[in-house]
Design a protein around this motif. Structure first.
Motif, short mmCIF file in Angstrom:
data_model
loop_
_atom_site.label_atom_id
_atom_site.label_comp_id
_atom_site.label_asym_id
_atom_site.label_seq_id
_atom_site.Cartn_x
_atom_site.Cartn_y
_atom_site.Cartn_z
N ALA A 182 0.83 -1.20 0.00
CA ALA A 182 0.00 0.00 0.00
C ALA A 182 0.87 1.26 0.00
N LYS A 183 1.96 1.23 0.74
CA LYS A 183 2.85 2.40 0.78
C LYS A 183 3.45 2.67 -0.60
N THR A 184 3.78 1.61 -1.31
CA THR A 184 4.30 1.77 -2.67
C THR A 184 3.22 2.28 -3.61
N ASP A 185 2.04 1.66 -3.54
CA ASP A 185 0.93 2.06 -4.41
C ASP A 185 0.50 3.49 -4.13
N ALA A 186 0.63 3.91 -2.88
CA ALA A 186 0.17 5.25 -2.49
C ALA A 186 0.93 6.36 -3.20
N GLN A 187 2.13 6.05 -3.69
CA GLN A 187 2.95 7.06 -4.35
C GLN A 187 2.78 7.06 -5.87
N SER A 188 1.79 6.34 -6.35
CA SER A 188 1.62 6.20 -7.80
C SER A 188 1.20 7.50 -8.47
N THR A 189 1.57 7.61 -9.73
CA THR A 189 1.16 8.76 -10.54
C THR A 189 -0.35 8.82 -10.69
N GLU A 190 -0.97 7.66 -10.76
CA GLU A 190 -2.42 7.60 -10.91
C GLU A 190 -3.13 8.29 -9.75
N ILE A 191 -2.68 8.04 -8.52
CA ILE A 191 -3.30 8.69 -7.37
C ILE A 191 -3.03 10.19 -7.39
N SER A 192 -1.85 10.58 -7.83
CA SER A 192 -1.56 12.02 -7.98
C SER A 192 -2.52 12.66 -8.97
N GLN A 193 -2.84 11.95 -10.03
CA GLN A 193 -3.78 12.46 -11.02
C GLN A 193 -5.18 12.59 -10.44
N ILE A 194 -5.58 11.62 -9.63
CA ILE A 194 -6.89 11.67 -8.99
C ILE A 194 -6.99 12.90 -8.10
N ILE A 195 -5.96 13.14 -7.30
CA ILE A 195 -5.96 14.30 -6.41
C ILE A 195 -6.06 15.60 -7.20
N GLN A 196 -5.32 15.68 -8.30
CA GLN A 196 -5.33 16.89 -9.11
C GLN A 196 -6.68 17.10 -9.79
N LEU A 197 -7.24 16.03 -10.34
CA LEU A 197 -8.55 16.14 -10.99
C LEU A 197 -9.63 16.56 -10.00
N ASP A 198 -9.58 16.00 -8.81
CA ASP A 198 -10.58 16.36 -7.81
C ASP A 198 -10.44 17.82 -7.38
N LYS A 199 -9.22 18.30 -7.30
CA LYS A 199 -9.01 19.72 -6.99
C LYS A 199 -9.64 20.60 -8.07
N GLN A 200 -9.43 20.22 -9.32
CA GLN A 200 -9.98 21.00 -10.42
C GLN A 200 -11.50 21.00 -10.38
N ASP A 201 -12.08 19.84 -10.13
CA ASP A 201 -13.53 19.75 -10.10
C ASP A 201 -14.12 20.44 -8.88
N PHE A 202 -13.40 20.42 -7.78
CA PHE A 202 -13.84 21.14 -6.58
C PHE A 202 -13.94 22.63 -6.89
N LYS A 203 -12.94 23.16 -7.54
CA LYS A 203 -12.95 24.57 -7.92
C LYS A 203 -14.05 24.85 -8.92
N ALA A 204 -14.21 23.97 -9.90
CA ALA A 204 -15.23 24.17 -10.94
C ALA A 204 -16.64 24.09 -10.37
N SER A 205 -16.81 23.34 -9.29
CA SER A 205 -18.14 23.18 -8.70
C SER A 205 -18.60 24.44 -7.97
N GLY A 206 -17.67 25.34 -7.71
CA GLY A 206 -18.01 26.55 -6.97
C GLY A 206 -17.90 26.37 -5.47
N SER A 207 -17.46 25.21 -5.04
CA SER A 207 -17.33 24.94 -3.61
C SER A 207 -16.12 25.67 -3.04
N GLN A 208 -16.21 26.01 -1.76
CA GLN A 208 -15.11 26.73 -1.11
C GLN A 208 -14.65 26.07 0.19
N LYS A 209 -15.41 25.11 0.69
CA LYS A 209 -15.04 24.46 1.94
C LYS A 209 -15.49 23.01 1.94
N THR A 210 -14.96 22.27 2.88
CA THR A 210 -15.33 20.87 3.02
C THR A 210 -16.06 20.66 4.34
N PRO A 211 -16.99 19.70 4.37
CA PRO A 211 -17.44 18.93 3.22
C PRO A 211 -18.37 19.75 2.34
#
Length: 222
Positions: free
Chosen positions: A162-191
Motif C-alpha cells: 500500500a505504501k508503494t501504491d500510495a505514491q503512484s502517478t495515478e493517485i496524484s492524477q486523482i488528487i489533481q482532478l478532484d481539486k480542479q472539479d472542486f474549484k469548478a463546482s463553486g465549492s469553497q469548503k469541506t465537506p
C-alpha cells in the motif's frame, strides 16, 4: 478477532460516544475504478458528480447520486460522516455516495493516498472508517500527530504494498482532478455535498436528507 477488526469496532464505539446517535456501517460495496479520466461533460462544464475514477459506495444503479468533496483531515467532514452512513443504510438501493478529495490540511494528502491504496486492495470502507474515527490522533491540527499508517499494523491491509501504491502517478492524477472539479463546482469548503448535481447550501444533516427525499419522491421518477 484480528487487529483490523478491533480497530473497526473501536472506531465505531468512539463515533457513537462523540456524536448524537448511533449509526450503522457503510455498505461494503465500493466500486474500484482504476482508470483516471478527465471528468468533463460534452458542454465543457465539469461533471464532478460522475467522475469515473472516484470511489462509489452503494448501489451503482441508485436513483440518487450523492457527491461529497471530503478532506479526510477536516473536522466538519468527520462530524458529517455518521449521518452519511445513516443515509446509506436507510436507502441502500436508492442512494450511492461518490467521494471526491480535497487536501486543505497538511495531513490530508497522505490520508487520501492511504485510502486510494487501500481501495486497490478492497479495503476502502474499512480504512475510511478507521481514519475518521482516529482523525484527532493523526490530524490534531497544530500538534504533532501519529503516523496514520500505524493504525493498520497487523491488519489485513498489505501495508508495504500500500505504501508503494500510495505514491503512484495515478493517485496524484486523482488528487489533481478532484481539486480542479472542486474549484469548478463553486465549492469553497469541506465537506461540500451535491444531490443529483444540486448543491447543499446549508451544511446540516436535515436539509441534506430532505434533498434526497425530494429526489426520491414519485414526481421525480415520472
Amino acid at each position: 478477532m484480528n487487529k483490523f477488526e478491533k480497530l473497526i469496532y473501536t472506531s465505531l464505539a468512539i463515533l457513537v460516544g462523540l456524536l448524537i446517535y448511533t449509526v450503522s456501517g457503510i455498505p461494503n460495496t465500493t466500486e474500484n475504478h482504476t482508470s483516471v479520466k478527465a471528468s468533463s461533460s460534452k458542454t465543457g462544464q465539469s461533471s464532478f458528480w460522475a467522475a469515473e475514477h472516484s470511489p462509489v459506495i452503494g448501489n451503482s444503479n441508485a436513483r440518487v447520486t450523492l457527491v461529497e468533496f471530503i478532506d479526510p483531515a477536516c473536522e466538519a467532514c468527520r462530524a458529517m460522516y455518521p449521518y452519511i452512513k445513516q443515509i446509506l443504510s436507510e436507502y441502500p438501493n436508492d442512494v450511492k455516495l461518490v467521494i471526491r478529495y480535497v487536501d486543505f490540511h497538511k495531513e490530508s494528502e497522505q490520508a487520501i493516498r492511504i485510502l486510494e491504496a487501500a481501495r486497490q486492495q478492497g479495503y476502502f470502507n474499512e480504512v475510511l472508517e478507521v481514519l475518521m474515527a482516529y482523525q484527532p490522533a493523526w490530524a490534531p491540527h497544530g500538534k504533532q500527530g501519529i503516523d496514520p499508517w500505524t493504525l493498520f499494523e497487523g491488519s489485513k491491509l498489505a501495508i508495504e504494498k500500500a505504501k508503494t501504491d500510495a505514491q503512484s502517478t495515478e493517485i496524484s492524477q486523482i488528487i489533481q482532478l478532484d481539486k480542479q472539479d472542486f474549484k469548478a463546482s463553486g465549492s469553497q469548503k469541506t465537506p461540500s455535498f451535491f444531490v443529483n448535481g444540486k448543491p447543499l447550501t446549508l451544511m446540516h444533516p436535515d436539509p441534506l436528507l430532505e434533498m434526497i427525499k425530494k429526489e426520491l419522491a414519485p414526481s421525480q421518477t415520472q
